[in-house]
Design an enzyme around this catalytic site. Structure first.
Site, PDB file in Angstrom:
ATOM      1  N   CYS A 103       0.811  -1.222   0.000  1.00 59.01           N
ATOM      2  CA  CYS A 103       0.000   0.000   0.000  1.00 59.01           C
ATOM      3  C   CYS A 103       0.843   1.270   0.000  1.00 59.01           C
ATOM      4  O   CYS A 103       0.318   2.353  -0.256  1.00 59.01           O
ATOM      5  CB  CYS A 103      -0.960  -0.014   1.178  1.00 59.01           C
ATOM      6  SG  CYS A 103      -2.052  -1.428   1.114  1.00 59.01           S
ATOM      7  N   HIS A 159      -3.740   6.874   2.488  1.00 54.46           N
ATOM      8  CA  HIS A 159      -4.068   5.575   1.905  1.00 54.46           C
ATOM      9  C   HIS A 159      -5.449   5.163   2.421  1.00 54.46           C
ATOM     10  O   HIS A 159      -5.777   5.388   3.590  1.00 54.46           O
ATOM     11  CB  HIS A 159      -3.006   4.544   2.317  1.00 54.46           C
ATOM     12  CG  HIS A 159      -3.382   3.141   1.974  1.00 54.46           C
ATOM     13  ND1 HIS A 159      -3.738   2.775   0.699  1.00 54.46           N
ATOM     14  CD2 HIS A 159      -3.487   2.021   2.739  1.00 54.46           C
ATOM     15  CE1 HIS A 159      -4.036   1.487   0.699  1.00 54.46           C
ATOM     16  NE2 HIS A 159      -3.895   1.002   1.920  1.00 54.46           N
ATOM     17  N   ASN A 186     -10.135  -0.388  -0.884  1.00 57.43           N
ATOM     18  CA  ASN A 186      -8.672  -0.337  -0.817  1.00 57.43           C
ATOM     19  C   ASN A 186      -8.106  -0.899  -2.121  1.00 57.43           C
ATOM     20  O   ASN A 186      -8.153  -2.102  -2.351  1.00 57.43           O
ATOM     21  CB  ASN A 186      -8.198  -1.153   0.393  1.00 57.43           C
ATOM     22  CG  ASN A 186      -6.684  -1.114   0.556  1.00 57.43           C
ATOM     23  OD1 ASN A 186      -5.966  -0.615  -0.299  1.00 57.43           O
ATOM     24  ND2 ASN A 186      -6.215  -1.658   1.675  1.00 57.43           N
TER      25      ASN A 186
HETATM   26  O1  UT7 Z   1      -4.020  -1.607   3.390  1.00 59.27           O
HETATM   27  C1  UT7 Z   1      -3.058  -2.402   4.000  1.00 59.27           C
HETATM   28  C2  UT7 Z   1      -3.122  -2.368   5.459  1.00 59.27           C
HETATM   29  N1  UT7 Z   1      -4.340  -2.960   5.926  1.00 59.27           N
HETATM   30  C3  UT7 Z   1      -5.053  -2.332   6.864  1.00 59.27           C
HETATM   31  O2  UT7 Z   1      -4.721  -1.240   7.236  1.00 59.27           O
HETATM   32  C4  UT7 Z   1      -6.253  -3.060   7.424  1.00 59.27           C
HETATM   33  C5  UT7 Z   1      -6.214  -2.992   8.927  1.00 59.27           C
HETATM   34  N2  UT7 Z   1      -7.263  -3.749   9.568  1.00 59.27           N
HETATM   35  C6  UT7 Z   1      -8.578  -3.409   9.523  1.00 59.27           C
HETATM   36  O3  UT7 Z   1      -8.934  -2.466   8.829  1.00 59.27           O
HETATM   37  C7  UT7 Z   1      -9.552  -4.145  10.391  1.00 59.27           C
HETATM   38  O4  UT7 Z   1      -8.833  -4.947  11.294  1.00 59.27           O
HETATM   39  C8  UT7 Z   1     -10.567  -5.027   9.620  1.00 59.27           C
HETATM   40  C9  UT7 Z   1     -11.521  -4.138   8.852  1.00 59.27           C
HETATM   41  C10 UT7 Z   1      -9.827  -5.951   8.648  1.00 59.27           C
HETATM   42  C11 UT7 Z   1     -11.398  -5.866  10.608  1.00 59.27           C
HETATM   43  O5  UT7 Z   1     -12.026  -5.016  11.551  1.00 59.27           O
HETATM   44  P1  UT7 Z   1     -11.879  -5.305  13.111  1.00 59.27           P
HETATM   45  O6  UT7 Z   1     -12.641  -4.260  13.782  1.00 59.27           O
HETATM   46  O7  UT7 Z   1     -10.420  -5.400  13.438  1.00 59.27           O
HETATM   47  O8  UT7 Z   1     -12.627  -6.667  13.266  1.00 59.27           O
HETATM   48  P2  UT7 Z   1     -12.078  -8.030  13.897  1.00 59.27           P
HETATM   49  O9  UT7 Z   1     -11.129  -8.676  12.938  1.00 59.27           O
HETATM   50  O10 UT7 Z   1     -11.606  -7.776  15.287  1.00 59.27           O
HETATM   51  O11 UT7 Z   1     -13.407  -8.877  13.971  1.00 59.27           O
HETATM   52  C12 UT7 Z   1     -14.470  -8.526  14.872  1.00 59.27           C
HETATM   53  C13 UT7 Z   1     -15.608  -9.493  14.650  1.00 59.27           C
HETATM   54  C14 UT7 Z   1     -15.174 -10.957  14.664  1.00 59.27           C
HETATM   55  O12 UT7 Z   1     -16.204 -11.715  15.225  1.00 59.27           O
HETATM   56  P3  UT7 Z   1     -16.096 -12.239  16.758  1.00 59.27           P
HETATM   57  O13 UT7 Z   1     -14.840 -13.043  16.813  1.00 59.27           O
HETATM   58  O14 UT7 Z   1     -16.028 -10.974  17.584  1.00 59.27           O
HETATM   59  O15 UT7 Z   1     -17.346 -13.016  16.928  1.00 59.27           O
HETATM   60  C15 UT7 Z   1     -15.093 -11.296  13.184  1.00 59.27           C
HETATM   61  O16 UT7 Z   1     -15.300 -12.662  12.933  1.00 59.27           O
HETATM   62  O17 UT7 Z   1     -16.196  -9.263  13.366  1.00 59.27           O
HETATM   63  C16 UT7 Z   1     -16.237 -10.480  12.644  1.00 59.27           C
HETATM   64  N3  UT7 Z   1     -16.094 -10.157  11.220  1.00 59.27           N
HETATM   65  C17 UT7 Z   1     -17.132  -9.873  10.443  1.00 59.27           C
HETATM   66  N4  UT7 Z   1     -18.456  -9.799  10.678  1.00 59.27           N
HETATM   67  C18 UT7 Z   1     -19.254  -9.461   9.647  1.00 59.27           C
HETATM   68  C19 UT7 Z   1     -14.944 -10.097  10.505  1.00 59.27           C
HETATM   69  N5  UT7 Z   1     -15.240  -9.755   9.239  1.00 59.27           N
HETATM   70  C20 UT7 Z   1     -16.584  -9.615   9.169  1.00 59.27           C
HETATM   71  C21 UT7 Z   1     -17.477  -9.274   8.131  1.00 59.27           C
HETATM   72  N6  UT7 Z   1     -18.787  -9.203   8.414  1.00 59.27           N
HETATM   73  N7  UT7 Z   1     -17.045  -8.986   6.884  1.00 59.27           N
END
Ligand code: UT7
Length: 329
Positions: free
Chosen positions: A116, A256, A286
């Site tokens: 990125c 970004h 993204n």
């Molecule tokens: O561009 C390169 C660099 N990349 C980034 O900067 C990305 C950085 N990371 C992020 O933007 C975020 O971590 C994500 C958007 C990828 C994920 O968001 P989060 O708030 O960190 O969610 P999480 O991974 O902690 O997941 C929270 C919950 C989980 O469920 P439980 O374990 O709490 O029951 C996931 O299974 O949300 C669940 N979950 C979803 N639910 C509905 C994960 N993806 C989804 C989804 N829809 N698409």
């Protein structure tokens, strides 16, 4: 010899027509428009659906339109640097293919891989070729067909990414407007949290790597999120300090586009009003190396000569950086 300053003299994006909406994604994996909007801030992303079309096709389309709008003879382009993590093939470089497809007969080129942060690293590299006096016209392009490495059965990654390309034309500046400063960093120990495991020399493609879905993006989202927030904010604040810029001085911030929450946290640390922040994650998602030039393209009609602009990115690798420039037209 008088110092040469490098100016961006034109910017052009290209996006595929197909819009993959959150509603369509909700039918593919267990997710919802509400979750994606709350946690990421993406409504839809563009997907290159046409068969036999790749990153170089998007890049060449952007470059052709860029040359047309800047009245640039393709034969006068010296160099093309293509930032991408989704090259058409492992070799030859996508940049070679782009020179061929866009009819840049006298140019040479190469690819640059910094995920990125790719466009930023490529922009600074292109800057140096102009600054040295060696070249008069350099094209820097960020292009990624992220759909080619996205697992559309994995709800934790498939809502994030889209396909796009966007290019800038670099030339010596007519005045003091242009690229002024950069701060870049990498931390290879971060490779564990965001990568594409197979297809390289470590894990060559095999039945096993395909079965294990190792040709798709792997991301530990929460870890990446935490590092992204702190690194992008740190480097943005640092470049402001180093150039004696207050939040009032800055005309535009171009972050970004990985996550709306990362963008907001960074802008807050910089003490910037939201109106000064370019945000198009809602309609493009993204697009990895393309996000920053894609924003510049979308905002181009609003930009004024002399506008003080900060670009910032964080990505896989880990890689991160900020560039300070003054808009030249
Ligand atoms: O561009 C390169 C660099 N990349 C980034 O900067 C990305 C950085 N990371 C992020 O933007 C975020 O971590 C994500 C958007 C990828 C994920 O968001 P989060 O708030 O960190 O969610 P999480 O991974 O902690 O997941 C929270 C919950 C989980 O469920 P439980 O374990 O709490 O029951 C996931 O299974 O949300 C669940 N979950 C979803 N639910 C509905 C994960 N993806 C989804 C989804 N829809 N698409």
């Amino acid at each position: 010899m008088e110092k040469i300053i490098t100016a961006i003299k034109g910017v052009q994006g290209w996006v595929p027509e197909y819009r993959l909406t959150n509603d369509e994604l909700s039918k593919m994996v267990d997710t919802s428009d509400e979750w994606i909007m709350q946690r990421i801030g993406i409504k839809e992303r563009r997907i290159l659906k046409e068969k036999n079309k790749a990153t170089s096709d998007m890049a060449a389309a952007a470059i052709k339109a860029l040359l047309k709008k800047t009245n640039t003879d393709p034969g006068n382009v010296d160099l093309v640097i293509c930032a991408t993590i989704t090259p058409d093939m492992l070799f030859p470089s996508t940049s070679n293919l782009v020179c061929y497809k866009a009819g840049l007969e006298n140019a040479w080129g190469y690819d640059l891989l910094a995920a990125c942060s790719g466009f930023m690293f490529a922009l600074e590299t292109g800057n140096r070729f102009i600054q040295s006096g060696l070249y008069k016209k350099v094209i820097v392009i960020g292009a990624d067909k992220m759909s080619s490495i996205t697992d559309y059965t994995d709800r934790t990654t498939c809502p994030l990414f889209g396909d796009a390309a966007a290019a800038v034309l670099l030339e010596p500046s007519d005045d003091d407007n242009g690229i002024i400063d950069h701060i870049f960093g990498v931390d290879g120990s971060g490779y564990k949290y965001l990568n594409l495991k197979a297809g390289g020399s470590l894990n060559p493609a095999s039945h096993e790597t395909v079965d294990n879905k190792e040709h798709f993006i792997y991301q530990e989202g929460q870890t990446v999120f935490k590092v992204a927030v702190s690194k992008m904010a740190d480097v943005s604040v640092e470049i402001m300090k180093r150039n004696n810029l207050t939040s009032e001085d800055i005309s535009w911030f171009v972050p970004h586009q990985a996550n709306m929450r990362i963008i907001e946290a960074t802008a807050k640390r910089m003490n910037l009003k939201k109106e000064k922040v370019m945000i198009n994650i809602d309609h493009y998602g993204n697009t990895t190396a393309a996000t920053i030039p894609l924003c510049l393209w979308e905002w181009e009609p609003k930009l004024k000569k002399g506008d003080k602009i900060i670009l910032s990115a964080f990505g896989g690798g880990f890689t991160w950086g900020s560039i300070y420039l003054k808009w030249a037209y």
